[in-house]
Design an enzyme around this catalytic site. Structure first.
Site, short mmCIF file in Angstrom:
data_model
loop_
_atom_site.label_atom_id
_atom_site.label_comp_id
_atom_site.label_asym_id
_atom_site.label_seq_id
_atom_site.Cartn_x
_atom_site.Cartn_y
_atom_site.Cartn_z
CB THR A 172 -2.52 4.19 1.66
OG1 THR A 172 -2.79 5.00 0.52
CG2 THR A 172 -3.74 3.34 1.96
NE ARG B 244 -2.74 8.48 -4.28
CZ ARG B 244 -1.43 8.70 -4.23
NH1 ARG B 244 -0.59 7.69 -4.01
NH2 ARG B 244 -0.97 9.93 -4.39
CB ILE C 49 -0.98 0.03 1.19
CG1 ILE C 49 -0.26 -0.08 2.54
CG2 ILE C 49 -2.03 -1.05 1.06
CD1 ILE C 49 -1.19 -0.02 3.74
CG ASP C 50 -0.01 4.28 -2.76
OD1 ASP C 50 0.64 3.40 -3.34
OD2 ASP C 50 -0.97 4.89 -3.26
CE LYS C 51 6.49 9.21 3.18
NZ LYS C 51 7.42 10.26 2.71
#
Length: 307
Positions: free
Chosen positions: A142, A239, A138-140
């Protein structure tokens, strides 16, 4: 030796080879790319190319990339919120702001650094030294749940579930505005953006299938709380899909334009809330649910609810 290949289109016509490759390969610096090109690693239509080569539509560009030298990943005593753990896997609740694995710009302080301290040598080696045990990301910015494999058996079994779409991933996110359809599915392929190659975009070119299911849970003045379920797991998928619909995630400065009310958010308002999968050894279906982080709740409290 890995090769990067690309077919130039009309939008690339007249572009210098080194400029194009720098945009397509942001992980490499311009100077590093120019050295590679100068060493004869770049070809255009099967012939050696220089950094100054001007491209035409239809040109086939090929760049031989040297094998990456692995970073020396150190174990770090970083606290982890471990939701579940056994001999095969563990589930962690990643905080917002933590990068999942080391990269040239983030060599330490990552989830992998913390896992190496917590697990020692007990992590699967399928993804190599930079991403041991990491099955999905998962993104930084998130927050939320991730499963980590401690051995190769668990890693392969979990990866197979993701590929078969039987791996449950539910997110909560606040988006700008109100969607015309309160629930639905976004089925739109995602690839690297032609306009900004550091970003992803909905595109038919050099893309992969991406499917996101969404449902509106609550409406606020100018914003909506949505539940998302991922069928695929492309980079920045939620996103990108929400921006594609014209409703970017609150706080997302990459795919949206955060307004004054989003100042308290540090990145997109997105949380990986629910994770479910079949245990690779016992066959039991495990389901985990993570509470929304305080920043998320505080932001929603500051929004006026729609009557």
């Amino acid at each position: 030796m890995e090769a990067f290949e690309y077919i130039a289109d009309a939008r690339d016509a007249g572009e210098r080879l080194d400029v194009l490759l720098a945009a397509m390969l942001p992980e490499l610096s311009r100077s590093a790319l120019q050295k590679l090109i100068g060493s004869g690693a770049a070809m255009c239509n099967g012939r050696p190319a220089s950094k100054n080569t001007r491209l035409r539509a239809g040109d086939c560009v090929c760049l031989e990339l040297p094998e990456a030298k692995p970073l020396r990943v150190q174990a770090e005593n970083i606290p982890l919120d471990v939701v579940y753990e056994d001999d095969d896997l563990l589930v962690v609740n990643k905080p917002k702001g933590m990068v999942v694995h080391p990269a040239p710009g983030n060599p330490d302080g990552t989830l992998v650094n913390a896992l190496l301290w917590h697990c020692g040598d007990s992590l699967s080696g399928i993804n190599g030294v930079l991403r041991p045990g990491i099955v999905h990301r998962i993104d930084k910015d998130t927050s939320g749940l991730l499963v980590v494999a401690k051995n190769d058996l668990a890693h392969r079994a979990l990866a197979e579930q993701i590929a078969a779409h039987s791996f449950l991933r539910e997110y909560r996110g606040v988006v700008v505005g109100h969607l015309r359809a309160p629930s639905g599915t976004v089925d739109a392929p995602i690839g690297r953006s032609d306009r900004d190659r550091k970003k992803m975009a909905v595109t038919e070119k050099n893309s992969k299938a991406a499917v996101t299911h969404y449902e509106t849970l609550e409406a606020f003045l100018g914003y909506s709380l949505l539940k998302f379920r991922l069928e695929t797991g492309r980079t920045h998928q939620i996103r990108v899909h929400m921006a594609y619909l014209g409703h970017p995630l609150a706080g997302d400065a990459v795919y949206g334009r955060p307004g004054p009310r989003e100042k308290g958010l540090h990145g997109q308002c997105l949380h990986a809330k629910v994770l479910g999968f079949t245990h690779p050894r016992t066959g039991e279906f495990l389901r985990f649910d993570s509470a929304l982080p305080e920043e998320f709740i505080r932001f929603m409290r500051g929004l006026s609810r729609e009557s």
